[in-house]
Structure formats: C-alpha cells, structure tokens
Design a protein around this motif. Structure first.
Motif, PDB file in Angstrom:
ATOM      1  N   ASP A  84      31.509  28.531  24.800  1.00  0.00           N
ATOM      2  CA  ASP A  84      30.445  27.617  24.377  1.00  0.00           C
ATOM      3  C   ASP A  84      30.368  26.387  25.277  1.00  0.00           C
ATOM      4  O   ASP A  84      29.285  25.852  25.506  1.00  0.00           O
ATOM      5  CB  ASP A  84      30.678  27.170  22.930  1.00  0.00           C
ATOM      6  N   SER A  85      31.504  25.955  25.797  1.00  0.00           N
ATOM      7  CA  SER A  85      31.561  24.734  26.603  1.00  0.00           C
ATOM      8  C   SER A  85      30.814  24.862  27.929  1.00  0.00           C
ATOM      9  O   SER A  85      30.497  23.844  28.554  1.00  0.00           O
ATOM     10  CB  SER A  85      33.017  24.344  26.863  1.00  0.00           C
ATOM     11  N   VAL A  86      30.540  26.088  28.366  1.00  0.00           N
ATOM     12  CA  VAL A  86      29.874  26.278  29.660  1.00  0.00           C
ATOM     13  C   VAL A  86      28.573  27.079  29.544  1.00  0.00           C
ATOM     14  O   VAL A  86      27.851  27.224  30.537  1.00  0.00           O
ATOM     15  CB  VAL A  86      30.794  26.963  30.687  1.00  0.00           C
ATOM     16  N   LYS A  87      28.287  27.561  28.357  1.00  0.00           N
ATOM     17  CA  LYS A  87      27.105  28.406  28.167  1.00  0.00           C
ATOM     18  C   LYS A  87      25.838  27.649  28.566  1.00  0.00           C
ATOM     19  O   LYS A  87      25.654  26.484  28.213  1.00  0.00           O
ATOM     20  CB  LYS A  87      27.024  28.846  26.703  1.00  0.00           C
ATOM     21  N   GLY A  88      24.996  28.316  29.347  1.00  0.00           N
ATOM     22  CA  GLY A  88      23.762  27.693  29.810  1.00  0.00           C
ATOM     23  C   GLY A  88      23.915  26.915  31.095  1.00  0.00           C
ATOM     24  O   GLY A  88      22.900  26.546  31.724  1.00  0.00           O
ATOM     25  N   ARG A  89      25.146  26.632  31.509  1.00  0.00           N
ATOM     26  CA  ARG A  89      25.381  25.888  32.755  1.00  0.00           C
ATOM     27  C   ARG A  89      26.067  26.753  33.817  1.00  0.00           C
ATOM     28  O   ARG A  89      25.823  26.571  35.016  1.00  0.00           O
ATOM     29  CB  ARG A  89      26.251  24.672  32.486  1.00  0.00           C
ATOM     30  N   PHE A  90      26.919  27.656  33.388  1.00  0.00           N
ATOM     31  CA  PHE A  90      27.671  28.516  34.308  1.00  0.00           C
ATOM     32  C   PHE A  90      27.126  29.939  34.226  1.00  0.00           C
ATOM     33  O   PHE A  90      26.707  30.407  33.165  1.00  0.00           O
ATOM     34  CB  PHE A  90      29.155  28.552  33.937  1.00  0.00           C
ATOM     35  N   LEU A  94      34.096  38.402  43.098  1.00  0.00           N
ATOM     36  CA  LEU A  94      33.648  37.818  41.837  1.00  0.00           C
ATOM     37  C   LEU A  94      33.157  36.403  42.113  1.00  0.00           C
ATOM     38  O   LEU A  94      33.709  35.712  42.982  1.00  0.00           O
ATOM     39  CB  LEU A  94      34.822  37.783  40.854  1.00  0.00           C
ATOM     40  N   TYR A  95      32.155  35.972  41.361  1.00  0.00           N
ATOM     41  CA  TYR A  95      31.603  34.635  41.552  1.00  0.00           C
ATOM     42  C   TYR A  95      31.517  33.880  40.218  1.00  0.00           C
ATOM     43  O   TYR A  95      31.388  34.475  39.160  1.00  0.00           O
ATOM     44  CB  TYR A  95      30.186  34.707  42.143  1.00  0.00           C
ATOM     45  N   LEU A  96      31.554  32.557  40.340  1.00  0.00           N
ATOM     46  CA  LEU A  96      31.237  31.695  39.215  1.00  0.00           C
ATOM     47  C   LEU A  96      30.326  30.592  39.740  1.00  0.00           C
ATOM     48  O   LEU A  96      30.746  29.775  40.554  1.00  0.00           O
ATOM     49  CB  LEU A  96      32.495  31.082  38.587  1.00  0.00           C
ATOM     50  N   GLN A  97      29.080  30.626  39.313  1.00  0.00           N
ATOM     51  CA  GLN A  97      28.121  29.579  39.675  1.00  0.00           C
ATOM     52  C   GLN A  97      28.163  28.504  38.592  1.00  0.00           C
ATOM     53  O   GLN A  97      27.909  28.799  37.416  1.00  0.00           O
ATOM     54  CB  GLN A  97      26.705  30.177  39.788  1.00  0.00           C
ATOM     55  N   MET A  98      28.483  27.304  39.003  1.00  0.00           N
ATOM     56  CA  MET A  98      28.636  26.205  38.057  1.00  0.00           C
ATOM     57  C   MET A  98      27.563  25.154  38.340  1.00  0.00           C
ATOM     58  O   MET A  98      27.549  24.562  39.421  1.00  0.00           O
ATOM     59  CB  MET A  98      30.030  25.588  38.188  1.00  0.00           C
TER      60      MET A  98
END
Lengths: 120, 106
Positions: free
Chosen positions: A62-68, A79-83
């Motif tokens: 929940d802390s990153v939903k919609g942003r990451f 693997l990727y993480l777009q922040m």
C-alpha cells in the motif's frame, strides 16, 4: 549458482523518479516470480512488490501503490522497479529477491541491495 | 492486511544457549511462514520455509514450528555465527515481515 545484482540506486530529490534494475543469472529467470524488498536505515524489512514469472500479475505494498511499478524482461534476465513521486520515507536499501515459485511464495535468494536516498 | 509480531525485540544470550523466538500472525496463515537471518550490512538469508522446513545448507541447530497464528524459531545451541537479526515473514496473503529480533551477545 543464483546471482542477483541490483543497480540504479543513488541520491534523488523528493518528487523525482528513479529506476532500479536487477540482473539475474544462474537460474531460469523466466520461471520464477521476483520480489523487491526494502530496508530503511536501521529499520526492518518491508516487502515492496512482486511480479509473476511471466509478468502476468503484479502486487504492491500500500505504501508504494500508484507510485511504483514493477516489470521484467525475461529475454535479458532483468527485473525493474520504476519509482515515481519519491518521498523521503522511500529512502532505503532496495533488495531484489527470488520467489521460490513462479507466482508468489517465500524468498529463497536475495541480491546485495542498492541504496536509494531521497533528499533535497 | 496480516500483521506479524515478533517477540522479543532483543534477546541477550551466550554461546551454547537454547534460543527461542516467537512470531504471531494477526490471522491464520496456515503454515505459510518463513524465517530469515540477517547480519549487519548483508542481505537476509533464508533459514526455514513452510514453518518447519529447513532450507538446504542451513545447520540443523535451527528449527521452526507452529501453524495458524503462532510460530517459533529455535536455535538449539547458539554459535558465534548466529548473532544476528531474525525476521519472520508470512506469505499466505501478500507478504509481511515481522519487526525483527536481534540476538546479541550476553
């Protein structure tokens, strides 16, 4: 043997974006789900996101939903993480980690982590 | 959301001691629980999965038990290499870690 190497960390201003990468080797990357887990300095572990082996399902804290966003390139074992919209509270060591199964399961291997610092 | 609570937060023990760490889930997670060990500046390492299954290569002095909402990690005879922080993690519904238990030298 399983080898996971994260990259892309650094210092970034609040509100800006950063993309982390994780290069995988030593196993059939396309057959495993992959997690991102983070750890703020001096704090405990926090699960961030999971992507299924085929990219078909993705889950976020929940802390990153919609942003990451989480994605993968199975042809390049990455693997990727777009922040996006980064906040000070996103500052942490980010670990790439392998799920024991193609979908979500426990983590059996971890990378060494990459440090993200969000600061003006 | 499932919350995981570990106790104690810190544990002081001596080499050779039997050590037990408890992890409680806010709702039943069956046996979908893992335990990890983390040393300073290093990535976590898997010790136990499915509540009681020992990961390959992990010494047999580590054991896990429990089901439902209450779980334990036991180190039968603490060794110098075991001073570290231990985390439980549920994977029944999403993934949640406990806050950690630091095992320090008494």
């Amino acid at each position: 043997q399983v080898h996971l190497v994260e990259s892309g960390g650094g210092v970034v201003q609040p509100g800006r974006s950063l993309r982390l990468s994780c290069a995988a080797s030593g196993f059939m990357f396309s057959g495993y789900g992959m997690h991102w887990v983070r750890q703020a300095p001096g704090k405990g572990l926090e699960w961030v996101a999971l992507i299924w082996y085929d990219g078909g399902n993705k889950y976020f804290a929940d802390s990153v939903k919609g942003r990451f966003t989480i994605s993968r390139d199975n042809s390049n074992n990455t693997l990727y993480l777009q922040m996006n919209s980064l906040r000070a509270e996103d500052s942490a060591v980010y670990y790439c980690a392998r799920s024991n199964y193609g979908s979500g399961s426990y983590i059996d291997y971890w990378g060494q982590g990459t440090l993200v610092t969000v600061s003006s | 959301d499932i919350q995981m609570t570990q106790s104690p937060s810190t544990l002081s023990a001596s080499v050779g001691d039997r050590v037990t760490i408890t992890c409680r889930a806010s709702q039943s997670i069956s046996s979908w629980l893992a335990w990890y060990q983390q040393k300073p500046g290093k990535a976590p390492k898997l010790l136990i999965y499915k509540a009681s299954s020992l990961q390959n290569g992990v010494p047999s002095r580590f054991s896990g038990s429990g089901s439902g909402t209450e779980f334990t990690l036991t180190i039968s005879s603490l060794q110098p290499d075991d001073f570290a922080t231990y985390y439980c993690q549920q994977y029944n519904s999403y993934w949640t870690f406990g806050q950690g238990t630091k095992v320090e030298i008494k």
